[in-house]
Design an enzyme around this catalytic site. Sequence first.
Site, PDB file in Angstrom:
ATOM      1  N   LYS A 124       7.725 -15.991  19.221  1.00  0.00           N
ATOM      2  CA  LYS A 124       8.638 -14.841  19.288  1.00  0.00           C
ATOM      3  C   LYS A 124       8.612 -14.234  20.698  1.00  0.00           C
ATOM      4  O   LYS A 124       9.642 -13.826  21.225  1.00  0.00           O
ATOM      5  CB  LYS A 124       8.254 -13.777  18.250  1.00  0.00           C
ATOM      6  CG  LYS A 124       8.533 -14.150  16.812  1.00  0.00           C
ATOM      7  CD  LYS A 124       9.998 -14.363  16.477  1.00  0.00           C
ATOM      8  CE  LYS A 124      10.820 -13.087  16.519  1.00  0.00           C
ATOM      9  NZ  LYS A 124      12.214 -13.321  16.059  1.00  0.00           N
ATOM     10  N   PHE A 161      14.833 -12.471   4.337  1.00  0.00           N
ATOM     11  CA  PHE A 161      14.476 -11.133   3.838  1.00  0.00           C
ATOM     12  C   PHE A 161      15.251 -10.028   4.570  1.00  0.00           C
ATOM     13  O   PHE A 161      16.056  -9.300   3.967  1.00  0.00           O
ATOM     14  CB  PHE A 161      12.951 -10.976   3.991  1.00  0.00           C
ATOM     15  CG  PHE A 161      12.421  -9.583   3.883  1.00  0.00           C
ATOM     16  CD1 PHE A 161      12.850  -8.721   2.876  1.00  0.00           C
ATOM     17  CD2 PHE A 161      11.454  -9.129   4.781  1.00  0.00           C
ATOM     18  CE1 PHE A 161      12.338  -7.426   2.773  1.00  0.00           C
ATOM     19  CE2 PHE A 161      10.935  -7.850   4.684  1.00  0.00           C
ATOM     20  CZ  PHE A 161      11.380  -6.996   3.690  1.00  0.00           C
ATOM     21  N   TYR A 174       3.022 -17.994  15.783  1.00  0.00           N
ATOM     22  CA  TYR A 174       4.243 -17.230  15.451  1.00  0.00           C
ATOM     23  C   TYR A 174       4.561 -16.221  16.548  1.00  0.00           C
ATOM     24  O   TYR A 174       5.665 -16.206  17.102  1.00  0.00           O
ATOM     25  CB  TYR A 174       4.072 -16.523  14.100  1.00  0.00           C
ATOM     26  CG  TYR A 174       5.083 -15.412  13.875  1.00  0.00           C
ATOM     27  CD1 TYR A 174       6.442 -15.696  13.757  1.00  0.00           C
ATOM     28  CD2 TYR A 174       4.681 -14.071  13.786  1.00  0.00           C
ATOM     29  CE1 TYR A 174       7.379 -14.679  13.567  1.00  0.00           C
ATOM     30  CE2 TYR A 174       5.606 -13.059  13.594  1.00  0.00           C
ATOM     31  CZ  TYR A 174       6.953 -13.360  13.486  1.00  0.00           C
ATOM     32  OH  TYR A 174       7.874 -12.356  13.310  1.00  0.00           O
ATOM     33  N   THR A 224       9.472  -8.705  16.940  1.00  0.00           N
ATOM     34  CA  THR A 224       8.337  -8.165  16.194  1.00  0.00           C
ATOM     35  C   THR A 224       7.348  -7.448  17.104  1.00  0.00           C
ATOM     36  O   THR A 224       7.261  -7.754  18.301  1.00  0.00           O
ATOM     37  CB  THR A 224       7.618  -9.330  15.466  1.00  0.00           C
ATOM     38  OG1 THR A 224       6.341  -8.900  15.021  1.00  0.00           O
ATOM     39  CG2 THR A 224       7.389 -10.529  16.382  1.00  0.00           C
ATOM     40  N   ASP A 225       6.569  -6.548  16.529  1.00  0.00           N
ATOM     41  CA  ASP A 225       5.496  -5.889  17.298  1.00  0.00           C
ATOM     42  C   ASP A 225       4.337  -6.854  17.573  1.00  0.00           C
ATOM     43  O   ASP A 225       3.474  -6.573  18.410  1.00  0.00           O
ATOM     44  CB  ASP A 225       4.974  -4.641  16.561  1.00  0.00           C
ATOM     45  CG  ASP A 225       4.384  -4.920  15.175  1.00  0.00           C
ATOM     46  OD1 ASP A 225       4.424  -6.089  14.713  1.00  0.00           O
ATOM     47  OD2 ASP A 225       3.871  -3.973  14.559  1.00  0.00           O
TER      48      ASP A 225
HETATM   49  P1  NAD Z   1      12.519 -14.729   6.817  1.00  0.00           P
HETATM   50  O1  NAD Z   1      11.579 -15.853   7.061  1.00  0.00           O
HETATM   51  O2  NAD Z   1      12.553 -14.073   5.479  1.00  0.00           O
HETATM   52  O3  NAD Z   1      14.028 -15.188   7.120  1.00  0.00           O
HETATM   53  C1  NAD Z   1      14.361 -16.003   8.209  1.00  0.00           C
HETATM   54  C2  NAD Z   1      15.717 -16.639   7.913  1.00  0.00           C
HETATM   55  O4  NAD Z   1      16.065 -17.469   9.037  1.00  0.00           O
HETATM   56  C3  NAD Z   1      15.705 -17.547   6.685  1.00  0.00           C
HETATM   57  O5  NAD Z   1      16.829 -17.271   5.882  1.00  0.00           O
HETATM   58  C4  NAD Z   1      15.793 -18.959   7.254  1.00  0.00           C
HETATM   59  O6  NAD Z   1      16.485 -19.871   6.419  1.00  0.00           O
HETATM   60  C5  NAD Z   1      16.551 -18.703   8.555  1.00  0.00           C
HETATM   61  N1  NAD Z   1      16.302 -19.723   9.571  1.00  0.00           N
HETATM   62  C6  NAD Z   1      15.105 -20.265   9.932  1.00  0.00           C
HETATM   63  N2  NAD Z   1      15.286 -21.170  10.902  1.00  0.00           N
HETATM   64  C7  NAD Z   1      16.616 -21.185  11.185  1.00  0.00           C
HETATM   65  C8  NAD Z   1      17.408 -21.905  12.116  1.00  0.00           C
HETATM   66  N3  NAD Z   1      16.874 -22.802  12.942  1.00  0.00           N
HETATM   67  N4  NAD Z   1      18.745 -21.673  12.140  1.00  0.00           N
HETATM   68  C9  NAD Z   1      19.309 -20.787  11.283  1.00  0.00           C
HETATM   69  N5  NAD Z   1      18.596 -20.087  10.374  1.00  0.00           N
HETATM   70  C10 NAD Z   1      17.269 -20.277  10.338  1.00  0.00           C
HETATM   71  O7  NAD Z   1      12.208 -13.686   7.961  1.00  0.00           O
HETATM   72  P2  NAD Z   1      12.444 -12.110   7.980  1.00  0.00           P
HETATM   73  O8  NAD Z   1      11.205 -11.441   7.514  1.00  0.00           O
HETATM   74  O9  NAD Z   1      13.729 -11.794   7.341  1.00  0.00           O
HETATM   75  O10 NAD Z   1      12.522 -11.868   9.552  1.00  0.00           O
HETATM   76  C11 NAD Z   1      13.789 -11.849  10.220  1.00  0.00           C
HETATM   77  C12 NAD Z   1      13.547 -11.599  11.697  1.00  0.00           C
HETATM   78  O11 NAD Z   1      12.870 -10.364  11.872  1.00  0.00           O
HETATM   79  C13 NAD Z   1      12.643 -12.661  12.355  1.00  0.00           C
HETATM   80  O12 NAD Z   1      13.142 -12.931  13.638  1.00  0.00           O
HETATM   81  C14 NAD Z   1      11.282 -11.988  12.431  1.00  0.00           C
HETATM   82  O13 NAD Z   1      10.547 -12.468  13.527  1.00  0.00           O
HETATM   83  C15 NAD Z   1      11.680 -10.539  12.621  1.00  0.00           C
HETATM   84  N6  NAD Z   1      10.713  -9.547  12.129  1.00  0.00           N
HETATM   85  C16 NAD Z   1      10.231  -9.626  10.847  1.00  0.00           C
HETATM   86  C17 NAD Z   1       9.349  -8.633  10.395  1.00  0.00           C
HETATM   87  C18 NAD Z   1       8.805  -8.653   8.990  1.00  0.00           C
HETATM   88  O14 NAD Z   1       7.936  -7.850   8.660  1.00  0.00           O
HETATM   89  N7  NAD Z   1       9.300  -9.520   8.104  1.00  0.00           N
HETATM   90  C19 NAD Z   1       8.968  -7.589  11.245  1.00  0.00           C
HETATM   91  C20 NAD Z   1       9.500  -7.543  12.535  1.00  0.00           C
HETATM   92  C21 NAD Z   1      10.382  -8.524  12.959  1.00  0.00           C
END
Ligand code: NAD
Length: 352
Positions: free
Chosen positions: A163, A11, A159, A133-134
């Site tokens: 993190k 995402f 989770y 993340t927060d």
């Molecule tokens: P997501 O789950 O949509 O995407 C994660 C991506 O990482 C996927 O494309 C997946 O295929 C890939 N992936 C997973 N394991 C892997 C590995 N071992 N090697 C390579 N690729 C791998 O997550 P997101 O929502 O896009 O979040 C991205 C980052 O932002 C994460 O680290 C998450 O903790 C952080 N984050 C997300 C949010 C939120 O609201 N979505 C908020 C704050 C921080």
Amino acid sequence: MTILVTGSAGFIGSNFVLDWLADHDETVVSLDKLTYAGNRENLASLDSDARHHFVKGDIGDTRLVSSLLEQHRPRAVLNFAAESHVDRSILGPEDFIQTNVVGTFHLLEAVRAYWGALDEQSKADFRFLHVSTDEVYGTLEVQAPAFTEEHPYQPNSPYSASKAASDHLVRAYHHTYGLPVLTTNCSNNYGPYHFPEKLIPLVIRNALAGEALPIYGDGQQIRDWLYVKDHCSAIRRVLEAGQVGETYNVGGWNEKANLEVVHYICDTLDREAPRADGLSYREQISFVKDRPGHDRRYAIDATRLERELGWRPAETFETGIAKTVRWYLDNQAWVENVASGAYREWLSQQYA
Ligand code: NAD
Ligand code: TYD
């Protein structure tokens, strides 16, 4: 110049890469394992773009990551790759430990070796930006001040614990080895390409499909919502001007209770895509069993990012949701493609 972006088919990663190449000519090497959450289609518009190289692989695969670093010589690595869904971490934490903890460790080791062999100027200019993340800060009482960067880490779910562990490793690689790291801790994102197991895209999808809109517990849990493109602009700003070794909280000053969010989406859909029977989508709301260990409230104080780096979000909750609902209405084929058999199996397990 080149940057290496991990988790680029997910995402936030895909939004980041698309926005980056809309603004820069700097090459992007994308590394993604393509788990259920990763979708190659998100980056399909870049398929014939010479500035983008996509590689399917695991951040924990040291040989692969080392060879990508040697071949492409990036000036920065941005780590978005993670297992990211709290509910999945409750049903099965192991993948979270493997990718978020062990995978981040292997990635750091490969990057440390590459960085250590750079010339002095390239070494000083290099950055490892870790996207976090927060949720690592735990939960807040309703009246408590929002999380600052000094808030103690008190993760409550598998989770957020995984993190938090990755954040600590990143910090340690700076203090121990001098690796030039930056960490961002962001609140809940929403927007295009959001996998429909998370609250906002799930509600839009289920509403349009005539299915129940599941609200955990009393729906009064509070999240601080940020439009994904604002998160991407914050990451670009931190990469450009953040102080090495620092962490930056990223948030939109948009605290909302879950029920309020769902009501707002229903009302938007009532205007944009009314139900055939003329009733409101609110009729589909269904209160279900609460998530175990459910954090009551997250809120981000993003003052440091604003004061030191001059960043502010461009979208309000209202403008961001309007864009998001429009994107999902215009991209229903994308939703149906990602809603594969594995997704349906997940839905039946989670909401049984
Ligand atoms: P997501 O789950 O949509 O995407 C994660 C991506 O990482 C996927 O494309 C997946 O295929 C890939 N992936 C997973 N394991 C892997 C590995 N071992 N090697 C390579 N690729 C791998 O997550 P997101 O929502 O896009 O979040 C991205 C980052 O932002 C994460 O680290 C998450 O903790 C952080 N984050 C997300 C949010 C939120 O609201 N979505 C908020 C704050 C921080
Ligand atoms: P989610 O999108 O899973 O993000 P996070 O757990 O990382 O904050 O959930 C956002 C909020 O919505 C959270 O408080 C849990 C709640 N929620 C529901 O009430 N029903 C649902 O079906 C889902 C997926 C989440």
